[in-house]
Write an enzyme that holds these catalytic residues in place. Structure first.
Site, PDB file in Angstrom:
ATOM      1  N   CYS A   1      -1.388 -13.959  -8.866  1.00 30.42           N
ATOM      2  CA  CYS A   1      -1.426 -14.068  -7.396  1.00 30.42           C
ATOM      3  C   CYS A   1      -2.325 -15.202  -6.918  1.00 30.42           C
ATOM      4  O   CYS A   1      -2.216 -15.648  -5.782  1.00 30.42           O
ATOM      5  CB  CYS A   1      -1.887 -12.748  -6.790  1.00 30.42           C
ATOM      6  SG  CYS A   1      -0.878 -11.367  -7.339  1.00 30.42           S
TER       7      CYS A   1
ATOM      8  N   HIS B   1      -4.502 -13.209   0.404  1.00 35.89           N
ATOM      9  CA  HIS B   1      -3.377 -12.779  -0.428  1.00 35.89           C
ATOM     10  C   HIS B   1      -2.895 -11.425   0.084  1.00 35.89           C
ATOM     11  O   HIS B   1      -3.688 -10.525   0.348  1.00 35.89           O
ATOM     12  CB  HIS B   1      -3.827 -12.683  -1.887  1.00 35.89           C
ATOM     13  CG  HIS B   1      -2.810 -12.032  -2.772  1.00 35.89           C
ATOM     14  ND1 HIS B   1      -1.484 -12.395  -2.751  1.00 35.89           N
ATOM     15  CD2 HIS B   1      -2.917 -11.029  -3.677  1.00 35.89           C
ATOM     16  CE1 HIS B   1      -0.826 -11.651  -3.628  1.00 35.89           C
ATOM     17  NE2 HIS B   1      -1.671 -10.812  -4.186  1.00 35.89           N
TER      18      HIS B   1
ATOM     19  N   ASN C   1       3.767  -7.526  -1.760  1.00 37.65           N
ATOM     20  CA  ASN C   1       2.988  -8.479  -2.560  1.00 37.65           C
ATOM     21  C   ASN C   1       3.966  -9.406  -3.298  1.00 37.65           C
ATOM     22  O   ASN C   1       4.671  -8.969  -4.194  1.00 37.65           O
ATOM     23  CB  ASN C   1       2.117  -7.698  -3.550  1.00 37.65           C
ATOM     24  CG  ASN C   1       1.246  -8.605  -4.410  1.00 37.65           C
ATOM     25  OD1 ASN C   1       1.428  -9.815  -4.429  1.00 37.65           O
ATOM     26  ND2 ASN C   1       0.318  -8.007  -5.127  1.00 37.65           N
TER      27      ASN C   1
HETATM   28  N1  COA Z   1       3.901   7.482  -4.029  1.00 39.69           N
HETATM   29  C1  COA Z   1       3.231   8.651  -3.989  1.00 39.69           C
HETATM   30  N2  COA Z   1       2.153   8.917  -4.726  1.00 39.69           N
HETATM   31  C2  COA Z   1       1.710   7.959  -5.550  1.00 39.69           C
HETATM   32  C3  COA Z   1       2.343   6.712  -5.656  1.00 39.69           C
HETATM   33  C4  COA Z   1       3.487   6.493  -4.854  1.00 39.69           C
HETATM   34  N3  COA Z   1       4.163   5.335  -4.875  1.00 39.69           N
HETATM   35  N4  COA Z   1       1.688   5.948  -6.553  1.00 39.69           N
HETATM   36  C5  COA Z   1       0.654   6.703  -6.989  1.00 39.69           C
HETATM   37  N5  COA Z   1       0.669   7.914  -6.402  1.00 39.69           N
HETATM   38  C6  COA Z   1      -0.255   9.011  -6.588  1.00 39.69           C
HETATM   39  C7  COA Z   1      -0.967   8.979  -7.918  1.00 39.69           C
HETATM   40  O1  COA Z   1      -0.196   9.542  -8.918  1.00 39.69           O
HETATM   41  C8  COA Z   1      -2.213   9.770  -7.604  1.00 39.69           C
HETATM   42  O2  COA Z   1      -1.899  11.145  -7.676  1.00 39.69           O
HETATM   43  P1  COA Z   1      -2.964  12.207  -8.248  1.00 39.69           P
HETATM   44  O3  COA Z   1      -4.131  12.127  -7.330  1.00 39.69           O
HETATM   45  O4  COA Z   1      -2.210  13.476  -8.166  1.00 39.69           O
HETATM   46  O5  COA Z   1      -3.279  11.737  -9.626  1.00 39.69           O
HETATM   47  C9  COA Z   1      -2.518   9.431  -6.144  1.00 39.69           C
HETATM   48  O6  COA Z   1      -1.279   8.934  -5.600  1.00 39.69           O
HETATM   49  C10 COA Z   1      -3.620   8.420  -5.964  1.00 39.69           C
HETATM   50  O7  COA Z   1      -3.359   7.327  -6.849  1.00 39.69           O
HETATM   51  P2  COA Z   1      -4.279   6.047  -6.875  1.00 39.69           P
HETATM   52  O8  COA Z   1      -3.728   5.091  -7.882  1.00 39.69           O
HETATM   53  O9  COA Z   1      -5.711   6.457  -7.019  1.00 39.69           O
HETATM   54  O10 COA Z   1      -4.034   5.524  -5.386  1.00 39.69           O
HETATM   55  P3  COA Z   1      -4.695   4.340  -4.615  1.00 39.69           P
HETATM   56  O11 COA Z   1      -5.245   4.790  -3.328  1.00 39.69           O
HETATM   57  O12 COA Z   1      -5.591   3.526  -5.510  1.00 39.69           O
HETATM   58  O13 COA Z   1      -3.439   3.442  -4.237  1.00 39.69           O
HETATM   59  C11 COA Z   1      -2.424   1.391  -4.998  1.00 39.69           C
HETATM   60  C12 COA Z   1      -2.652   2.873  -5.254  1.00 39.69           C
HETATM   61  C13 COA Z   1      -1.643   0.794  -6.127  1.00 39.69           C
HETATM   62  C14 COA Z   1      -1.662   1.243  -3.695  1.00 39.69           C
HETATM   63  C15 COA Z   1      -3.805   0.699  -4.841  1.00 39.69           C
HETATM   64  O14 COA Z   1      -4.639   1.096  -5.901  1.00 39.69           O
HETATM   65  C16 COA Z   1      -3.719  -0.793  -4.831  1.00 39.69           C
HETATM   66  O15 COA Z   1      -3.171  -1.389  -3.924  1.00 39.69           O
HETATM   67  N6  COA Z   1      -4.356  -1.431  -5.811  1.00 39.69           N
HETATM   68  C17 COA Z   1      -4.451  -2.865  -5.866  1.00 39.69           C
HETATM   69  C18 COA Z   1      -3.151  -3.420  -6.251  1.00 39.69           C
HETATM   70  C19 COA Z   1      -3.184  -4.884  -6.222  1.00 39.69           C
HETATM   71  O16 COA Z   1      -3.726  -5.493  -5.348  1.00 39.69           O
HETATM   72  N7  COA Z   1      -2.565  -5.436  -7.231  1.00 39.69           N
HETATM   73  C20 COA Z   1      -2.295  -6.787  -7.328  1.00 39.69           C
HETATM   74  C21 COA Z   1      -3.490  -7.604  -7.319  1.00 39.69           C
HETATM   75  S1  COA Z   1      -2.869  -9.120  -6.913  1.00 39.69           S
END
Ligand code: COA
Length: 332
Positions: free
Chosen positions: A113, A254, A284
């Site tokens: 990214c 970003h 993204n």
């Molecule tokens: N729909 C519903 N539930 C989901 C899900 C989805 N698409 N994806 C994950 N979950 C669930 C998980 O299984 C977890 O359940 P649990 O508590 O029962 O284990 C819960 O939601 C929380 O998951 P978590 O991964 O802790 O959520 P989060 O608040 O961190 O959000 C992202 C997840 C991916 C949206 C977030 O972490 C994120 O944006 N990270 C950065 C990503 C990024 O920027 N990547 C590229 C860098 S360039």
């Protein structure tokens, strides 16, 4: 000699993948996606629409808006982690051919990214050294080609698209790119990784069976590190250049997650008007995200000649980068 951000262009595929569509594919909901990421929909390229196709369209627009001809371009740099081919020829070579640009240096940058801002730093260095005059830089991704659409933790995030800019030589310091910070820390490589194909895992039945060709992400850890690193980085580049965040009309982060953008924007005490947001409609798009966002404010008439932009980005590697620069193209 200085380098100026001369023009911008972008392309997005027409097919929309909405949260409602994803609800039918994996166990997720529009409400969860919107609350955790700010994403409503993303664009997906068609089967025969590849990274270089989107990049070629974006590049033609950028070259035209710079008032140049393809013959004026003397370097082509494409940032992508979804190249047409793994790994020869480079996508930059394919794009050059599709644009009819002959006999100029062309290569890809792999910084996920952060790729577009990395490419910007390369263009700036080539121009300031006097080696090149008009560098075409591109961020383009067919990210859908890396995504496992049965994995709800990644498939809701990513989209496809391309953005291009022409960076040109100038003697006028007022229109020059002010500063760029680009950095990396390979010890976090496993936060965001596509394990195959590559030297570690050449294509094999195991790769297919275990889905090693798809992007894998430690989402929560990446999220926390992104907020920490970006906040520190943007504060440093502003302080180093003695520019106050309130004097930046366009903060172009970003577009990974609305909550990351909001946290960094809040740390800088930015108003809503200052922060450019396209994550809701495009998701993204990795290396394409920043040039697509710049194009968005350009085409909506918000970005005027001479106005300052602060870019910041974070991605696989891990890599991160920020840039301070005026827009040096003609206003639309
Ligand atoms: N729909 C519903 N539930 C989901 C899900 C989805 N698409 N994806 C994950 N979950 C669930 C998980 O299984 C977890 O359940 P649990 O508590 O029962 O284990 C819960 O939601 C929380 O998951 P978590 O991964 O802790 O959520 P989060 O608040 O961190 O959000 C992202 C997840 C991916 C949206 C977030 O972490 C994120 O944006 N990270 C950065 C990503 C990024 O920027 N990547 C590229 C860098 S360039």
């Amino acid at each position: 000699m200085y380098a100026k951000f001369h023009s911008i262009g972008a392309f997005v595929p027409s097919k929309v993948l909405s949260n409602a569509d994803l609800e039918k594919m994996v166990d997720t909901s529009d409400e969860w996606i919107l609350k955790r990421t700010g994403i409503k929909e993303r664009r997906i390229a068609s089967e025969n629409e590849v990274t270089s196709d989107m990049a070629t369209i974006a590049s033609k627009i950028a070259i035209k808006r710079a008032g140049l001809e393809k013959e004026d371009i003397d370097l082509v740099v494409c940032a992508t982690v979804t190249p047409d081919y793994f790994n020869m020829p480079s996508t930059a070579c394919v794009i050059s051919d599709k644009l009819g640009i002959k006999n100029v240096q062309a290569f890809d940058i792999s910084a996920a990214c952060s790729g577009f801002v990395y490419a910007l730093s390369v263009a700036k260095a080539f121009i300031e050294s006097g080696m090149k005059k008009h560098v075409l830089i591109i961020g383009a991704e067919k990210f859908s080609s890396l995504v496992d659409y049965t994995d709800r933790s990644t498939c809701i995030l990513f989209g496809d698209g391309a953005g291009s800019a022409v960076i040109s030589a100038t003697e006028d310091k007022n229109e020059a790119i002010i500063d760029i910070h680009a950095s990396a820390d390979g010890s976090y490589a496993d936060f965001l990784v596509t394990p195959a194909p590559g030297a570690v895992h050449p294509v094999s039945q195991k790769v297919i069976d275990e889905g090693l060709n798809f992007v894998q992400m430690k989402g929560n850890e990446t999220f926390k590190l992104a907020v920490r690193t970006l906040t520190k980085d943007v504060k440093e580049i502003l302080a180093k250049n003695k520019i106050d965040a309130k004097d930046i009309p366009h903060f172009v982060p970003h577009q990974a997650n609305y909550r990351i953008i909001k946290a960094v924007g809040d740390a800088l005490k930015m108003t809503e008007e200052q922060v450019v947001l396209t994550v809701g409609k495009y998701g993204n798009t990795s290396a394409a995200s920043i040039p697509m966002a710049i194009n968005d404010i350009y085409e909506s008439g918000r970005l005027k000649k001479g106005e300052l932009m602060l870019l910041d980005t974070f991605g696989g590697g891990l890599t991160w980068a920020s840039a301070l620069l005026p827009f040096a193209g003609e206003s639309l």
